[in-house]
Motif scaffolding. Sequence first.
Motif, mmCIF file in Angstrom:
data_model
loop_
_atom_site.group_PDB
_atom_site.id
_atom_site.type_symbol
_atom_site.label_atom_id
_atom_site.label_comp_id
_atom_site.label_asym_id
_atom_site.label_seq_id
_atom_site.Cartn_x
_atom_site.Cartn_y
_atom_site.Cartn_z
ATOM 1 N N TYR A 146 0.326 -1.071 -0.590
ATOM 2 C CA TYR A 146 -0.247 -0.512 0.126
ATOM 3 C C TYR A 146 0.878 1.477 -0.400
ATOM 4 N N SER A 147 1.791 1.644 0.173
ATOM 5 C CA SER A 147 3.048 2.262 0.812
ATOM 6 C C SER A 147 3.444 2.674 -1.074
ATOM 7 N N LEU A 148 3.488 1.622 -1.866
ATOM 8 C CA LEU A 148 4.123 1.442 -3.058
ATOM 9 C C LEU A 148 2.807 2.590 -3.905
ATOM 10 N N LEU A 149 1.984 1.718 -3.397
ATOM 11 C CA LEU A 149 0.618 2.109 -4.318
ATOM 12 C C LEU A 149 0.223 3.903 -4.254
ATOM 13 N N LYS A 150 0.296 3.848 -3.153
ATOM 14 C CA LYS A 150 -0.284 5.669 -2.495
ATOM 15 C C LYS A 150 1.337 6.173 -3.683
ATOM 16 N N GLU A 151 2.913 6.572 -3.677
ATOM 17 C CA GLU A 151 3.259 6.582 -4.147
ATOM 18 C C GLU A 151 3.313 6.500 -5.851
ATOM 19 N N ALA A 152 2.607 6.045 -6.258
ATOM 20 C CA ALA A 152 2.172 5.160 -7.595
ATOM 21 C C ALA A 152 1.108 6.458 -7.900
ATOM 22 N N GLY A 153 -0.079 6.825 -6.745
ATOM 23 C CA GLY A 153 -0.840 7.468 -7.004
ATOM 24 C C GLY A 153 -0.500 9.323 -7.316
ATOM 25 N N LYS A 154 0.852 9.537 -6.820
ATOM 26 C CA LYS A 154 1.520 11.443 -6.949
ATOM 27 C C LYS A 154 2.919 11.522 -8.020
ATOM 28 N N ILE A 155 2.479 10.280 -8.684
ATOM 29 C CA ILE A 155 3.384 10.715 -9.924
ATOM 30 C C ILE A 155 2.670 10.805 -11.449
ATOM 31 N N GLU A 156 3.610 11.466 -12.254
ATOM 32 C CA GLU A 156 2.746 11.699 -13.615
ATOM 33 C C GLU A 156 3.138 10.318 -14.545
#
Length: 348
Positions: free
Chosen positions: A192-202
Amino acid sequence: MLVVMRSDAAGEEISSIIQTIEELGFQAREIRGVQRTAIGIVGGVDGLDESSLRGLPGVSEIIRITRPFKLVSREWKPENTVVAVSDCVSFGGKSIPIIAGPCSVESEAQIIEAATVARAAGATLLRGGAFKPRSSPYSFQGLGIDGLKLLARARELTGLPIVTEAIDPQGINIVSEYADIVQIGARNMQNYSLLKEAGKIEKPILLKRGLASTITELLLSAEYILTEGNDRVILCERGIRGFDTPARNIFDLTSIPIIQGLSHLPIIADPSHGTGSREYVPSMALAAVAAGADGLMVEMHPDPARALSDGAQSLYPAQLTELVTQIKEIASTIGREVAALATATIGT
Ligand code: PEP
Ligand code: MN
Protein backbone atom coordinates in the motif's frame (compact mmCIF):
# COMPACT_ATOMS: atom_id res chain seq x y z
CA MET A 1 -22.01 8.74 -3.56
CA LEU A 2 -22.64 10.43 -6.89
CA VAL A 3 -24.71 13.51 -7.53
CA VAL A 4 -25.68 13.22 -11.19
CA MET A 5 -26.47 16.58 -12.76
CA ARG A 6 -29.09 17.12 -15.45
CA SER A 7 -27.59 17.29 -18.94
CA ASP A 8 -28.71 20.93 -19.19
CA ALA A 9 -27.35 21.92 -15.75
CA ALA A 10 -25.63 25.30 -15.79
CA GLY A 11 -22.01 25.77 -14.69
CA GLU A 12 -23.14 27.82 -11.66
CA GLU A 13 -25.49 25.05 -10.58
CA ILE A 14 -22.60 22.57 -10.64
CA SER A 15 -20.31 24.92 -8.65
CA SER A 16 -23.06 25.58 -6.18
CA ILE A 17 -23.55 21.83 -5.50
CA ILE A 18 -19.80 21.40 -5.01
CA GLN A 19 -19.82 24.28 -2.55
CA THR A 20 -22.75 22.80 -0.64
CA ILE A 21 -21.02 19.40 -0.37
CA GLU A 22 -17.84 21.05 0.93
CA GLU A 23 -19.78 23.16 3.42
CA LEU A 24 -21.32 19.94 4.73
CA GLY A 25 -17.74 18.76 5.44
CA PHE A 26 -17.22 16.34 2.54
CA GLN A 27 -14.85 16.32 -0.43
CA ALA A 28 -16.36 16.76 -3.89
CA ARG A 29 -14.91 15.89 -7.31
CA GLU A 30 -16.43 16.99 -10.57
CA ILE A 31 -16.59 14.23 -13.18
CA ARG A 32 -17.30 15.44 -16.70
CA GLY A 33 -18.62 12.61 -18.86
CA VAL A 34 -19.76 12.51 -22.44
CA GLN A 35 -23.43 12.21 -21.49
CA ARG A 36 -23.53 13.99 -18.14
CA THR A 37 -21.62 15.74 -15.43
CA ALA A 38 -21.63 14.14 -12.03
CA ILE A 39 -20.17 15.21 -8.72
CA GLY A 40 -18.55 12.43 -6.75
CA ILE A 41 -18.36 12.59 -3.00
CA VAL A 42 -15.08 11.01 -2.01
CA GLY A 43 -14.53 8.77 1.00
CA GLY A 44 -17.02 7.81 3.69
CA VAL A 45 -20.44 9.39 3.27
CA ASP A 46 -22.12 7.82 6.30
CA GLY A 47 -23.01 11.14 7.90
CA LEU A 48 -24.36 12.67 4.72
CA ASP A 49 -28.09 13.14 4.41
CA GLU A 50 -28.98 12.72 0.72
CA SER A 51 -32.10 14.83 1.08
CA SER A 52 -29.95 17.92 1.61
CA LEU A 53 -28.80 17.57 -2.02
CA ARG A 54 -31.82 16.02 -3.74
CA GLY A 55 -34.01 18.64 -5.35
CA LEU A 56 -31.31 21.33 -5.52
CA PRO A 57 -31.22 23.17 -8.87
CA GLY A 58 -29.65 21.08 -11.67
CA VAL A 59 -29.61 17.76 -9.74
CA SER A 60 -30.99 14.79 -11.68
CA GLU A 61 -30.38 11.90 -9.28
CA ILE A 62 -28.27 10.68 -6.38
CA ILE A 63 -26.57 7.31 -6.65
CA ARG A 64 -25.05 5.50 -3.68
CA ILE A 65 -22.09 3.39 -4.82
CA THR A 66 -22.47 0.16 -2.92
CA ARG A 67 -19.26 -1.51 -4.13
CA PRO A 68 -16.17 -1.33 -1.91
CA PHE A 69 -14.25 0.48 -4.66
CA LYS A 70 -15.59 3.86 -5.80
CA LEU A 71 -13.34 5.94 -8.08
CA VAL A 72 -12.49 2.95 -10.26
CA SER A 73 -16.09 1.82 -10.58
CA ARG A 74 -18.32 2.09 -13.64
CA GLU A 75 -20.98 3.77 -11.53
CA TRP A 76 -18.51 6.57 -10.83
CA LYS A 77 -17.53 6.90 -14.50
CA PRO A 78 -19.61 5.10 -17.15
CA GLU A 79 -17.23 5.77 -20.06
CA ASN A 80 -14.00 3.81 -20.55
CA THR A 81 -10.88 5.55 -19.33
CA VAL A 82 -8.37 5.88 -22.13
CA VAL A 83 -4.82 6.03 -20.78
CA ALA A 84 -2.63 7.86 -23.26
CA VAL A 85 1.07 7.08 -23.27
CA SER A 86 1.97 9.14 -26.31
CA ASP A 87 0.18 10.68 -29.29
CA CYS A 88 -0.25 7.30 -30.97
CA VAL A 89 -0.27 4.85 -28.04
CA SER A 90 -3.15 4.56 -25.63
CA PHE A 91 -4.91 1.84 -23.66
CA GLY A 92 -8.69 1.57 -23.35
CA GLY A 93 -9.71 2.81 -26.78
CA LYS A 94 -10.17 0.97 -30.05
CA SER A 95 -6.49 0.19 -30.56
CA ILE A 96 -4.66 -2.59 -28.76
CA PRO A 97 -1.06 -1.89 -27.78
CA ILE A 98 1.31 -4.86 -27.55
CA ILE A 99 4.04 -4.64 -24.93
CA ALA A 100 6.89 -7.05 -25.71
CA GLY A 101 10.37 -7.64 -24.43
CA PRO A 102 12.43 -9.70 -22.03
CA CYS A 103 11.54 -10.33 -18.42
CA SER A 104 14.75 -8.59 -17.31
CA VAL A 105 17.18 -6.14 -18.83
CA GLU A 106 20.42 -8.14 -18.86
CA SER A 107 22.91 -6.23 -21.01
CA GLU A 108 23.04 -3.46 -23.59
CA ALA A 109 23.30 -5.92 -26.47
CA GLN A 110 20.37 -7.98 -25.17
CA ILE A 111 17.93 -5.11 -24.66
CA ILE A 112 18.84 -3.34 -27.91
CA GLU A 113 18.37 -6.54 -29.84
CA ALA A 114 15.09 -7.25 -28.06
CA ALA A 115 13.86 -3.73 -28.80
CA THR A 116 14.85 -3.96 -32.46
CA VAL A 117 13.08 -7.30 -32.83
CA ALA A 118 9.99 -6.06 -30.97
CA ARG A 119 9.82 -2.97 -33.16
CA ALA A 120 10.22 -4.95 -36.38
CA ALA A 121 7.58 -7.46 -35.25
CA GLY A 122 5.03 -4.65 -34.81
CA ALA A 123 5.00 -4.42 -31.01
CA THR A 124 4.02 -1.03 -29.60
CA LEU A 125 5.99 -0.81 -26.36
CA LEU A 126 9.13 -2.40 -24.93
CA ARG A 127 9.15 -4.12 -21.56
CA GLY A 128 12.10 -5.14 -19.39
CA GLY A 129 12.63 -5.24 -15.65
CA ALA A 130 15.55 -3.30 -14.21
CA PHE A 131 14.46 -3.88 -10.61
CA LYS A 132 13.25 -7.46 -10.28
CA PRO A 133 11.09 -8.69 -7.41
CA ARG A 134 12.21 -12.34 -7.39
CA SER A 135 10.69 -15.09 -5.29
CA SER A 136 14.20 -16.23 -4.36
CA PRO A 137 16.89 -13.92 -2.95
CA TYR A 138 19.44 -16.01 -4.90
CA SER A 139 17.89 -15.23 -8.30
CA PHE A 140 19.02 -12.38 -10.56
CA GLN A 141 17.73 -9.14 -9.03
CA GLY A 142 18.12 -6.89 -12.06
CA LEU A 143 20.65 -4.25 -13.15
CA GLY A 144 18.91 -1.44 -11.24
CA ILE A 145 19.56 2.10 -12.47
CA ASP A 146 21.99 0.85 -15.12
CA GLY A 147 19.08 -1.20 -16.50
CA LEU A 148 16.89 1.91 -16.65
CA LYS A 149 19.59 3.70 -18.65
CA LEU A 150 19.79 0.80 -21.09
CA LEU A 151 16.02 0.90 -21.55
CA ALA A 152 16.21 4.62 -22.29
CA ARG A 153 18.88 3.88 -24.90
CA ALA A 154 16.68 1.22 -26.49
CA ARG A 155 13.79 3.69 -26.62
CA GLU A 156 16.04 6.28 -28.24
CA LEU A 157 17.07 3.80 -30.93
CA THR A 158 13.66 2.30 -31.70
CA GLY A 159 11.06 4.86 -30.59
CA LEU A 160 9.34 2.23 -28.44
CA PRO A 161 7.96 3.64 -25.18
CA ILE A 162 9.15 1.61 -22.18
CA VAL A 163 7.38 -0.26 -19.41
CA THR A 164 9.45 -1.18 -16.37
CA GLU A 165 8.77 -2.09 -12.78
CA ALA A 166 9.13 -0.15 -9.53
CA ILE A 167 9.46 -2.40 -6.50
CA ASP A 168 9.46 -0.01 -3.57
CA PRO A 169 8.22 3.46 -2.58
CA GLN A 170 11.78 4.81 -2.33
CA GLY A 171 12.58 3.75 -5.89
CA ILE A 172 9.45 4.75 -7.77
CA ASN A 173 10.56 8.30 -8.59
CA ILE A 174 13.76 7.23 -10.30
CA VAL A 175 11.88 4.54 -12.25
CA SER A 176 9.29 7.08 -13.34
CA GLU A 177 12.02 9.41 -14.64
CA TYR A 178 12.91 6.75 -17.21
CA ALA A 179 9.70 4.80 -17.76
CA ASP A 180 6.76 5.71 -19.98
CA ILE A 181 4.63 3.34 -17.89
CA VAL A 182 5.56 2.25 -14.38
CA GLN A 183 4.69 -1.36 -13.62
CA ILE A 184 3.65 -2.58 -10.19
CA GLY A 185 4.05 -6.33 -10.19
CA ALA A 186 1.93 -9.12 -8.78
CA ARG A 187 4.04 -9.43 -5.63
CA ASN A 188 3.52 -5.77 -4.86
CA MET A 189 -0.16 -5.43 -5.71
CA GLN A 190 -0.94 -4.99 -2.04
CA ASN A 191 2.12 -2.93 -1.11
CA TYR A 192 0.00 0.00 0.00
CA SER A 193 2.83 2.45 0.57
CA LEU A 194 4.04 1.76 -2.99
CA LEU A 195 0.50 2.20 -4.34
CA LYS A 196 0.18 5.56 -2.57
CA GLU A 197 3.45 6.77 -4.11
CA ALA A 198 2.25 5.52 -7.51
CA GLY A 199 -0.75 7.78 -7.03
CA LYS A 200 1.51 10.81 -6.79
CA ILE A 201 3.59 10.36 -9.92
CA GLU A 202 2.84 11.76 -13.36
CA LYS A 203 3.19 8.51 -15.31
CA PRO A 204 0.63 5.81 -16.13
CA ILE A 205 0.73 2.78 -13.82
CA LEU A 206 0.44 -0.82 -15.00
CA LEU A 207 -1.00 -2.67 -12.01
CA LYS A 208 -0.74 -6.45 -12.19
CA ARG A 209 -3.12 -8.76 -10.39
CA GLY A 210 -1.62 -10.33 -7.26
CA LEU A 211 -0.51 -13.96 -7.15
CA ALA A 212 -3.70 -15.03 -5.42
CA SER A 213 -5.80 -11.89 -5.42
CA THR A 214 -9.47 -11.52 -6.09
CA ILE A 215 -10.79 -9.08 -8.67
CA THR A 216 -12.15 -6.93 -5.84
CA GLU A 217 -8.70 -6.78 -4.23
CA LEU A 218 -7.16 -5.75 -7.57
CA LEU A 219 -9.71 -2.97 -7.97
CA LEU A 220 -9.21 -1.81 -4.38
CA SER A 221 -5.47 -1.59 -5.04
CA ALA A 222 -6.18 0.53 -8.11
CA GLU A 223 -8.44 2.67 -5.91
CA TYR A 224 -5.42 3.47 -3.69
CA ILE A 225 -3.65 4.95 -6.74
CA LEU A 226 -6.68 6.96 -7.88
CA THR A 227 -7.37 8.37 -4.42
CA GLU A 228 -3.89 9.94 -4.48
CA GLY A 229 -4.71 11.69 -7.76
CA ASN A 230 -3.29 9.47 -10.51
CA ASP A 231 -6.16 8.17 -12.63
CA ARG A 232 -3.96 6.77 -15.41
CA VAL A 233 -4.09 3.15 -14.27
CA ILE A 234 -3.97 0.12 -16.58
CA LEU A 235 -4.93 -3.19 -14.95
CA CYS A 236 -3.30 -6.47 -15.93
CA GLU A 237 -4.52 -10.07 -15.66
CA ARG A 238 -1.44 -12.28 -15.26
CA GLY A 239 -2.88 -15.47 -13.86
CA ILE A 240 -3.51 -16.59 -10.31
CA ARG A 241 -2.33 -19.51 -8.20
CA GLY A 242 -4.14 -22.77 -8.78
CA PHE A 243 -3.66 -26.33 -7.59
CA ASP A 244 -2.67 -27.92 -10.88
CA THR A 245 0.89 -27.84 -12.23
CA PRO A 246 1.06 -28.06 -16.07
CA ALA A 247 0.72 -24.29 -16.33
CA ARG A 248 2.49 -21.87 -13.99
CA ASN A 249 -0.80 -20.15 -13.14
CA ILE A 250 -4.47 -20.22 -13.94
CA PHE A 251 -4.83 -17.58 -16.63
CA ASP A 252 -8.16 -16.05 -15.71
CA LEU A 253 -9.65 -14.89 -18.99
CA THR A 254 -13.04 -14.40 -17.40
CA SER A 255 -11.61 -11.57 -15.34
CA ILE A 256 -11.36 -9.44 -18.51
CA PRO A 257 -15.10 -9.03 -19.20
CA ILE A 258 -15.83 -9.06 -15.46
CA ILE A 259 -13.44 -6.17 -14.82
CA GLN A 260 -14.75 -4.29 -17.84
CA GLY A 261 -18.21 -4.52 -16.33
CA LEU A 262 -17.07 -3.34 -12.91
CA SER A 263 -14.54 -0.69 -13.83
CA HIS A 264 -13.87 1.99 -16.44
CA LEU A 265 -10.11 1.31 -16.32
CA PRO A 266 -8.40 -0.52 -19.20
CA ILE A 267 -7.46 -4.16 -18.59
CA ILE A 268 -4.67 -5.90 -20.46
CA ALA A 269 -3.50 -9.52 -20.37
CA ASP A 270 -0.11 -11.10 -19.74
CA PRO A 271 -0.24 -14.68 -21.03
CA SER A 272 3.49 -15.17 -20.38
CA HIS A 273 3.20 -15.16 -16.59
CA GLY A 274 -0.33 -16.50 -17.00
CA THR A 275 0.92 -19.77 -18.49
CA GLY A 276 4.65 -19.93 -17.71
CA SER A 277 5.44 -21.70 -20.96
CA ARG A 278 6.06 -20.26 -24.43
CA GLU A 279 4.11 -23.14 -25.93
CA TYR A 280 0.86 -21.77 -24.53
CA VAL A 281 1.50 -18.04 -24.88
CA PRO A 282 0.29 -17.51 -28.49
CA SER A 283 -3.07 -19.25 -28.06
CA MET A 284 -3.78 -17.47 -24.78
CA ALA A 285 -2.70 -14.11 -26.23
CA LEU A 286 -5.18 -14.54 -29.09
CA ALA A 287 -7.89 -15.67 -26.69
CA ALA A 288 -7.30 -12.63 -24.48
CA VAL A 289 -7.71 -10.26 -27.42
CA ALA A 290 -10.85 -12.11 -28.49
CA ALA A 291 -12.11 -11.77 -24.90
CA GLY A 292 -11.77 -7.98 -25.14
CA ALA A 293 -8.38 -7.26 -23.56
CA ASP A 294 -7.27 -3.65 -24.06
CA GLY A 295 -3.68 -4.67 -24.66
CA LEU A 296 -1.18 -7.47 -24.26
CA MET A 297 2.10 -7.93 -22.47
CA VAL A 298 4.30 -10.77 -23.73
CA GLU A 299 7.81 -11.77 -22.82
CA MET A 300 10.21 -12.24 -25.74
CA HIS A 301 13.96 -12.81 -25.51
CA PRO A 302 16.52 -12.84 -28.34
CA ASP A 303 18.00 -16.01 -26.80
CA PRO A 304 15.52 -17.49 -24.30
CA ALA A 305 17.81 -20.40 -23.34
CA ARG A 306 20.24 -17.89 -21.86
CA ALA A 307 17.66 -15.62 -20.22
CA LEU A 308 18.42 -14.70 -16.61
CA SER A 309 14.72 -14.87 -15.74
CA ASP A 310 11.57 -16.41 -17.22
CA GLY A 311 13.30 -17.96 -20.25
CA ALA A 312 10.81 -20.83 -20.48
CA GLN A 313 7.90 -18.47 -21.06
CA SER A 314 9.75 -16.07 -23.37
CA LEU A 315 8.85 -16.23 -27.04
CA TYR A 316 11.53 -16.57 -29.70
CA PRO A 317 11.71 -13.46 -31.89
CA ALA A 318 10.11 -15.24 -34.86
CA GLN A 319 7.21 -16.36 -32.67
CA LEU A 320 6.49 -12.76 -31.72
CA THR A 321 6.41 -11.73 -35.38
CA GLU A 322 3.92 -14.47 -36.17
CA LEU A 323 1.84 -13.70 -33.10
CA VAL A 324 1.50 -10.00 -33.93
CA THR A 325 0.24 -10.94 -37.42
CA GLN A 326 -2.38 -13.24 -35.90
CA ILE A 327 -3.41 -10.70 -33.26
CA LYS A 328 -4.07 -8.17 -36.03
CA GLU A 329 -6.53 -10.61 -37.59
CA ILE A 330 -8.38 -11.28 -34.34
CA ALA A 331 -8.44 -7.56 -33.56
CA SER A 332 -9.97 -6.67 -36.91
CA THR A 333 -12.61 -9.40 -36.51
CA ILE A 334 -13.85 -7.69 -33.34
CA GLY A 335 -13.60 -4.15 -34.72
CA ARG A 336 -10.31 -3.25 -33.09
CA GLU A 337 -6.74 -2.82 -34.34
CA VAL A 338 -3.21 -3.24 -33.08
CA ALA A 339 -1.74 0.12 -32.05
CA ALA A 340 1.01 1.17 -34.43
CA LEU A 341 3.81 3.63 -33.83
CA ALA A 342 4.37 6.35 -36.38
CA THR A 343 7.21 5.32 -38.70
CA ALA A 344 8.93 8.61 -37.99
CA THR A 345 9.66 7.51 -34.43
CA ILE A 346 12.23 4.93 -35.58
CA GLY A 347 15.72 6.02 -34.62
CA THR A 348 14.64 9.31 -33.08
C1 PEP B 1 7.19 -9.44 -14.80
O1 PEP B 1 6.39 -8.75 -15.47
O2 PEP B 1 8.31 -9.82 -15.21
C2 PEP B 1 6.75 -9.92 -13.48
C3 PEP B 1 7.59 -10.08 -12.47
O3 PEP B 1 5.43 -10.19 -13.47
P1 PEP B 1 4.45 -10.55 -12.25
O4 PEP B 1 4.60 -9.42 -11.29
O5 PEP B 1 3.13 -10.64 -12.90
O6 PEP B 1 4.92 -11.86 -11.68
MN1 MN C 1 8.89 -12.14 -15.98
